[in-house]
Scaffold this active site. Structure first.
Site, PDB file in Angstrom:
ATOM      1  N   LYS A 232      38.831  20.947 -12.360  1.00 16.88           N
ATOM      2  CA  LYS A 232      37.820  21.030 -13.428  1.00 16.88           C
ATOM      3  C   LYS A 232      37.993  22.269 -14.303  1.00 16.88           C
ATOM      4  O   LYS A 232      37.714  22.241 -15.491  1.00 16.88           O
ATOM      5  CB  LYS A 232      36.411  21.065 -12.822  1.00 16.88           C
TER       6      LYS A 232
ATOM      7  N   ASP B  33      28.136  16.207 -15.769  1.00 17.23           N
ATOM      8  CA  ASP B  33      27.274  16.463 -14.599  1.00 17.23           C
ATOM      9  C   ASP B  33      25.840  16.821 -15.009  1.00 17.23           C
ATOM     10  O   ASP B  33      24.883  16.391 -14.362  1.00 17.23           O
ATOM     11  CB  ASP B  33      27.856  17.590 -13.733  1.00 17.23           C
TER      12      ASP B  33
HETATM   13  P1  NAP Z   1      30.979  24.754  -4.974  1.00 19.90           P
HETATM   14  O1  NAP Z   1      31.322  25.071  -6.378  1.00 19.90           O
HETATM   15  O2  NAP Z   1      31.992  24.981  -3.905  1.00 19.90           O
HETATM   16  O3  NAP Z   1      29.643  25.609  -4.590  1.00 19.90           O
HETATM   17  C1  NAP Z   1      29.136  25.584  -3.299  1.00 19.90           C
HETATM   18  C2  NAP Z   1      27.745  26.221  -3.249  1.00 19.90           C
HETATM   19  O4  NAP Z   1      27.244  26.015  -1.918  1.00 19.90           O
HETATM   20  C3  NAP Z   1      27.723  27.718  -3.503  1.00 19.90           C
HETATM   21  O5  NAP Z   1      26.489  28.065  -4.077  1.00 19.90           O
HETATM   22  C4  NAP Z   1      27.830  28.274  -2.066  1.00 19.90           C
HETATM   23  O6  NAP Z   1      27.305  29.582  -1.924  1.00 19.90           O
HETATM   24  C5  NAP Z   1      26.935  27.294  -1.352  1.00 19.90           C
HETATM   25  N1  NAP Z   1      27.200  27.228   0.089  1.00 19.90           N
HETATM   26  C6  NAP Z   1      28.273  26.656   0.693  1.00 19.90           C
HETATM   27  N2  NAP Z   1      28.150  26.771   2.034  1.00 19.90           N
HETATM   28  C7  NAP Z   1      26.986  27.437   2.257  1.00 19.90           C
HETATM   29  C8  NAP Z   1      26.291  27.854   3.427  1.00 19.90           C
HETATM   30  N3  NAP Z   1      26.799  27.614   4.661  1.00 19.90           N
HETATM   31  N4  NAP Z   1      25.115  28.489   3.294  1.00 19.90           N
HETATM   32  C9  NAP Z   1      24.596  28.742   2.065  1.00 19.90           C
HETATM   33  N5  NAP Z   1      25.197  28.371   0.923  1.00 19.90           N
HETATM   34  C10 NAP Z   1      26.382  27.724   1.020  1.00 19.90           C
HETATM   35  O7  NAP Z   1      30.512  23.233  -4.815  1.00 19.90           O
HETATM   36  P2  NAP Z   1      29.864  22.264  -5.929  1.00 19.90           P
HETATM   37  O8  NAP Z   1      30.933  21.539  -6.639  1.00 19.90           O
HETATM   38  O9  NAP Z   1      28.875  23.046  -6.717  1.00 19.90           O
HETATM   39  O10 NAP Z   1      29.126  21.174  -4.992  1.00 19.90           O
HETATM   40  C11 NAP Z   1      27.963  21.516  -4.274  1.00 19.90           C
HETATM   41  C12 NAP Z   1      27.274  20.264  -3.738  1.00 19.90           C
HETATM   42  O11 NAP Z   1      26.826  19.470  -4.829  1.00 19.90           O
HETATM   43  C13 NAP Z   1      28.178  19.356  -2.886  1.00 19.90           C
HETATM   44  O12 NAP Z   1      27.417  18.868  -1.810  1.00 19.90           O
HETATM   45  C14 NAP Z   1      28.536  18.222  -3.828  1.00 19.90           C
HETATM   46  O13 NAP Z   1      28.774  16.999  -3.142  1.00 19.90           O
HETATM   47  C15 NAP Z   1      27.252  18.132  -4.658  1.00 19.90           C
HETATM   48  N6  NAP Z   1      27.485  17.531  -5.986  1.00 19.90           N
HETATM   49  C16 NAP Z   1      26.869  16.341  -6.253  1.00 19.90           C
HETATM   50  C17 NAP Z   1      27.063  15.739  -7.481  1.00 19.90           C
HETATM   51  C18 NAP Z   1      26.369  14.423  -7.754  1.00 19.90           C
HETATM   52  O14 NAP Z   1      26.772  13.754  -8.711  1.00 19.90           O
HETATM   53  N7  NAP Z   1      25.343  14.068  -7.014  1.00 19.90           N
HETATM   54  C19 NAP Z   1      27.888  16.327  -8.447  1.00 19.90           C
HETATM   55  C20 NAP Z   1      28.508  17.548  -8.140  1.00 19.90           C
HETATM   56  C21 NAP Z   1      28.303  18.133  -6.898  1.00 19.90           C
HETATM   57  P3  NAP Z   1      28.278  30.888  -2.057  1.00 19.90           P
HETATM   58  O15 NAP Z   1      28.437  31.131  -3.524  1.00 19.90           O
HETATM   59  O16 NAP Z   1      27.519  31.961  -1.361  1.00 19.90           O
HETATM   60  O17 NAP Z   1      29.575  30.539  -1.389  1.00 19.90           O
END
Ligand code: NAP
Length: 266
Positions: free
Chosen positions: A47, A83
């Site tokens: 991305k 998104d």
């Molecule tokens: P990302 O960029 O890797 O960000 C991950 C986030 O989760 C960060 O804020 C991270 O905090 C936090 N995190 C991860 N493990 C953690 C833990 N053990 N405790 C506390 N915080 C934690 O991922 P992303 O792309 O934003 O995706 C995040 C979620 O959104 C996923 O579950 C994904 O499936 C979902 N999502 C859904 C859609 C949809 O269409 N429904 C679209 C996009 C994403 P730190 O910064 O502290 O590491």
């Protein structure tokens, strides 16, 4: 979900996965026009890696500095990020208005960026909390530049401050990976006692559909929203860009749920 919608509309397209190594993203994306591909979706880490190869970015993609949808049109590459639209559309459908309302956002990763920019465009007051506070502060800094809404960050270990913020919020958006398959037993670290019956809890996680957080929220009388509709609507917007036709979102949603159910049985 795209193939289900192509079939329902009798459109002669097919949606297929390409596993592209990160160091090959430039070659892959620059080959799309020659291959006759009308568009692609991109996922992490592409991305952001794709940005230097895109000819034109939509405002949404510029804001978020990430592209999840590419449209190949007249040999040029248009980069969009759907998104934020996917996140907002299910709320808009329910008549949500967030101008001046407090929204509690947990997480500051890629999905949170799209959510926060959209919320600020809706003139919400965003309270942003992330395990790594510097990341939340960076996002707040970037987002402030659009000059709408308000954004503040809180430390994730200040339980009293989180409780206070949740109690005055209309919407709580969970954007972290916590509770996602295979760790469905995990709960994000927020004070559950502050969840109240005027609060809607929206979990972006879509696998599982019903996260533990949503179950806890329902038990406390909150309205809840799963991540499935966001997934469907971000895809529907990409579909419309590529084909010029808005797809049947109910068909797409059923396909997603069938896929998730099938993967549960594996
Ligand atoms: P990302 O960029 O890797 O960000 C991950 C986030 O989760 C960060 O804020 C991270 O905090 C936090 N995190 C991860 N493990 C953690 C833990 N053990 N405790 C506390 N915080 C934690 O991922 P992303 O792309 O934003 O995706 C995040 C979620 O959104 C996923 O579950 C994904 O499936 C979902 N999502 C859904 C859609 C949809 O269409 N429904 C679209 C996009 C994403 P730190 O910064 O502290 O590491």
């Amino acid at each position: 979900m795209h193939n289900a919608a192509f079939e329902a509309l009798g459109l002669n397209y097919v949606y297929v996965p390409f596993a592209v190594p990160p160091d090959k993203i430039g070659t892959a994306i620059q080959s799309l026009a020659s291959l006759g591909v009308v568009g692609v979706n991109l996922t992490i880490p592409h991305k952001e890696l794709v940005l230097p190869y895109i000819d034109e970015l939509t405002q949404e993609a510029k804001d978020v500095q990430a592209v999840n949808t590419v449209h190949v049109t007249e040999g040029r590459l248009l980069g969009d990020n759907t998104d934020g639209h996917g996140f907002w559309e299910p709320l808009r459908e329910q008549g949500f208005s967030l101008a001046g309302e407090t929204v509690f956002v947990l997480g500051a990763g890629g999905a949170a960026r799209s959510v926060v920019f959209r919320l600020l465009r809706e003139e919400a007051k965003v309270v942003l909390v992330n395990r790594t506070r510097e990341r939340a502060e960076r996002l707040a800094q970037d987002a402030m530049s659009i000059g709408l809404g308000e954004i503040t960050t809180l430390p994730s270990d200040d339980t009293a401050a989180l409780e206070k913020a949740l109690r005055r919020s209309k919407l709580f958006v969970q954007t972290t990976r916590v509770g996602m398959y295979p760790h469905r037993e995990l709960l994000p670290e927020v004070p559950l006692s502050a969840l109240h019956s005027d609060l809607t809890v929206y979990d972006l996680v879509y696998n599982p559909v019903q996260t533990r957080l949503l179950a806890e929220a329902e038990a406390r009388g909150c309205a809840t929203m799963t991540g499935v509709k966001m997934l469907v609507y971000q895809g529907a917007m990409a579909f419309q860009r590529w084909t010029g036709v808005f797809p049947p979102t109910d068909v797409m949603e059923q396909a997603v749920l069938r896929g998730l159910n099938a993967s549960k049985k594996e």
